[in-house]
Design a protein around this motif. Sequence first.
Motif, short mmCIF file in Angstrom:
data_model
loop_
_atom_site.label_atom_id
_atom_site.label_comp_id
_atom_site.label_asym_id
_atom_site.label_seq_id
_atom_site.Cartn_x
_atom_site.Cartn_y
_atom_site.Cartn_z
N ILE A 193 17.29 -0.72 -1.59
CA ILE A 193 17.17 0.52 -2.35
C ILE A 193 16.70 0.26 -3.78
CG2 ILE A 193 19.62 0.55 -3.05
CD1 ILE A 193 19.51 3.62 -2.75
N ASP A 194 17.10 -0.85 -4.37
CA ASP A 194 16.65 -1.14 -5.73
C ASP A 194 15.15 -1.44 -5.76
OD1 ASP A 194 17.13 -3.48 -4.32
OD2 ASP A 194 17.91 -4.59 -6.04
N GLU A 195 14.64 -2.07 -4.71
CA GLU A 195 13.20 -2.32 -4.63
C GLU A 195 12.43 -1.02 -4.47
OE1 GLU A 195 10.06 -5.32 -2.36
OE2 GLU A 195 11.97 -4.83 -1.38
N TYR A 196 12.99 -0.08 -3.68
CA TYR A 196 12.33 1.22 -3.50
C TYR A 196 12.10 1.90 -4.85
CZ TYR A 196 11.16 5.82 -1.68
OH TYR A 196 10.50 7.01 -1.41
N TYR A 197 13.06 1.77 -5.74
CA TYR A 197 12.96 2.39 -7.08
C TYR A 197 12.48 1.41 -8.13
CZ TYR A 197 15.11 6.53 -5.12
OH TYR A 197 15.36 7.65 -4.36
N ASN A 198 11.76 0.36 -7.66
CA ASN A 198 11.10 -0.59 -8.56
C ASN A 198 12.07 -1.21 -9.56
OD1 ASN A 198 8.81 -2.03 -9.30
ND2 ASN A 198 8.29 -0.59 -10.93
N TYR A 199 13.31 -1.41 -9.10
CA TYR A 199 14.35 -2.07 -9.91
C TYR A 199 14.54 -1.42 -11.28
CZ TYR A 199 13.20 -5.62 -6.39
OH TYR A 199 12.95 -6.28 -5.22
N CYS A 200 14.40 -0.10 -11.31
CA CYS A 200 14.41 0.60 -12.60
C CYS A 200 15.73 0.46 -13.35
CB CYS A 200 14.05 2.07 -12.42
SG CYS A 200 15.21 3.02 -11.39
N ILE A 256 1.38 9.38 4.77
CA ILE A 256 1.05 9.35 6.19
C ILE A 256 2.02 10.16 7.05
CG2 ILE A 256 2.35 7.30 6.99
CD1 ILE A 256 -0.26 6.31 8.26
N ALA A 257 3.23 10.45 6.53
CA ALA A 257 4.26 11.11 7.36
C ALA A 257 5.00 12.17 6.56
CB ALA A 257 5.26 10.07 7.89
N ASP A 258 5.61 13.10 7.29
CA ASP A 258 6.40 14.14 6.63
C ASP A 258 7.64 13.56 5.95
OD1 ASP A 258 4.73 16.25 7.38
OD2 ASP A 258 5.72 16.45 9.33
N LYS A 259 8.26 12.58 6.61
CA LYS A 259 9.45 11.96 6.04
C LYS A 259 9.38 10.44 6.20
CE LYS A 259 12.94 15.58 6.20
NZ LYS A 259 14.36 15.89 6.49
N ILE A 260 10.03 9.76 5.25
CA ILE A 260 10.16 8.31 5.32
C ILE A 260 11.60 7.96 5.64
CG2 ILE A 260 10.09 6.16 3.98
CD1 ILE A 260 7.82 7.40 2.32
N VAL A 261 11.78 7.07 6.59
CA VAL A 261 13.10 6.48 6.85
C VAL A 261 13.04 5.06 6.29
CG1 VAL A 261 14.78 5.81 8.59
CG2 VAL A 261 13.41 7.88 8.92
N PHE A 262 13.78 4.83 5.22
CA PHE A 262 13.68 3.56 4.49
C PHE A 262 14.92 2.73 4.73
CE2 PHE A 262 14.02 0.78 0.79
CZ PHE A 262 12.77 0.18 0.79
N GLU A 306 0.86 -1.20 0.00
CA GLU A 306 0.00 0.00 0.00
C GLU A 306 0.89 1.24 0.00
OE1 GLU A 306 -3.68 -0.08 2.44
OE2 GLU A 306 -2.81 -1.91 3.28
N ARG A 307 1.81 1.27 -0.92
CA ARG A 307 2.85 2.30 -0.93
C ARG A 307 2.27 3.71 -0.97
NH1 ARG A 307 8.41 2.34 -4.43
NH2 ARG A 307 9.04 4.47 -3.92
N ALA A 308 1.28 3.95 -1.83
CA ALA A 308 0.72 5.29 -1.96
C ALA A 308 0.15 5.78 -0.63
CB ALA A 308 -0.35 5.31 -3.05
#
Length: 371
Positions: A239-246, A229-235, A222-224
Amino acid sequence: MKQYDYLIVGSGLFGSVFAYKAAQQGKKCLVIDKRSHLGGNIFCEEVEGINVHKYGAHIFHTSNKQVWDFVNSIVEFNRYTNSPIANYKGKLYNLPFNMNTFYQMWGVATPSDAMKIIKRQKNEAVTLLNGKEPQNLEEQALLLVGRDIYERLIKGYTEKQWGRKCTELPAFIIKRLPVRLIFDNNYFNDKYQGIPIGGYNKLIKGLLTGVKTMVNTNFFEERACWERIADKIVFTGKIDEYYNYCFGKLEYRTVRFEEEVHDCSNYQGNAVVNYTEAEVPYTRIIEHKHFEMFGTEIDKCSKTVVSKEYSTEWQPGMEPYYPVNDEKNSTLYIQYKKLADEEDNVIFGGRLAEYKYYDMHNIVEKVLKYF
């Protein structure tokens, strides 16, 4: 207004320390984790009264007094000293390489006699290189410690760990190998080391006290919603998954564990025994009680729990452990890092988000510096 100041994706050490420090500053945090428990890879499960390191042995060590004082302010640490043993074809050697190791290998009892053998074997490696720089891990290791130590204590273990021949691994992986000309089996040079009394779950619980947490919660499902929900994300995930393996998928090594309960109080007499010959399929056996039980305490617990560790290539659905920091993957990570550097509202932290192997004290130090 957003519901939280920080959404922290991942409850491992980076996420938990970050949540603790942010909460101290009055920030409202939500920590989510896709696993069924908090703590990431330092999570422990109690089996037969023993805290079992479910994702491999974790030993906290540091020379940074601020870091040591910080973790001990959350939970007191014990006096565990990491002194692993290497088993090569049934013969035992102390690690790291020290006078005990050299006595076991060559029967030498003085530093000068040990150095004579090491220097002779190192000179043989220099001759083979014929003026060239080491091109792979094998050449680098031979140059550092010579053939005997390399063949018995490095080669098989390393090839099992990485799933590649030492001649195919880059030299920089093994740029330094400690050689101690003293009888000292303490693996780390750091001033402080130990295990939280009562296990790592107590450390995580202390860090996340008063912070809202959710387990079995996948950020990407439920990424969107989570991004609003927050001002900032701490991930702290990949990292490749965060950017959808682009740009493509980064590679990792992972570890599979075979856990066994034995009806004896002491299975191998040490917390960590490495199996350095190629023919043994696992890399090491961990006996968990030795992290927290010492002396007569060991016999009071009539059972013991061991884990055999098998290193393998990561595949989707497995837990990623170690970044494969070769030239191909390092180049790919740089592309993702450029995207991350442009983010205003996302903080990337930890071994998966930064595609870098970290010891635990490095993670704590990094978060403390951030605040």
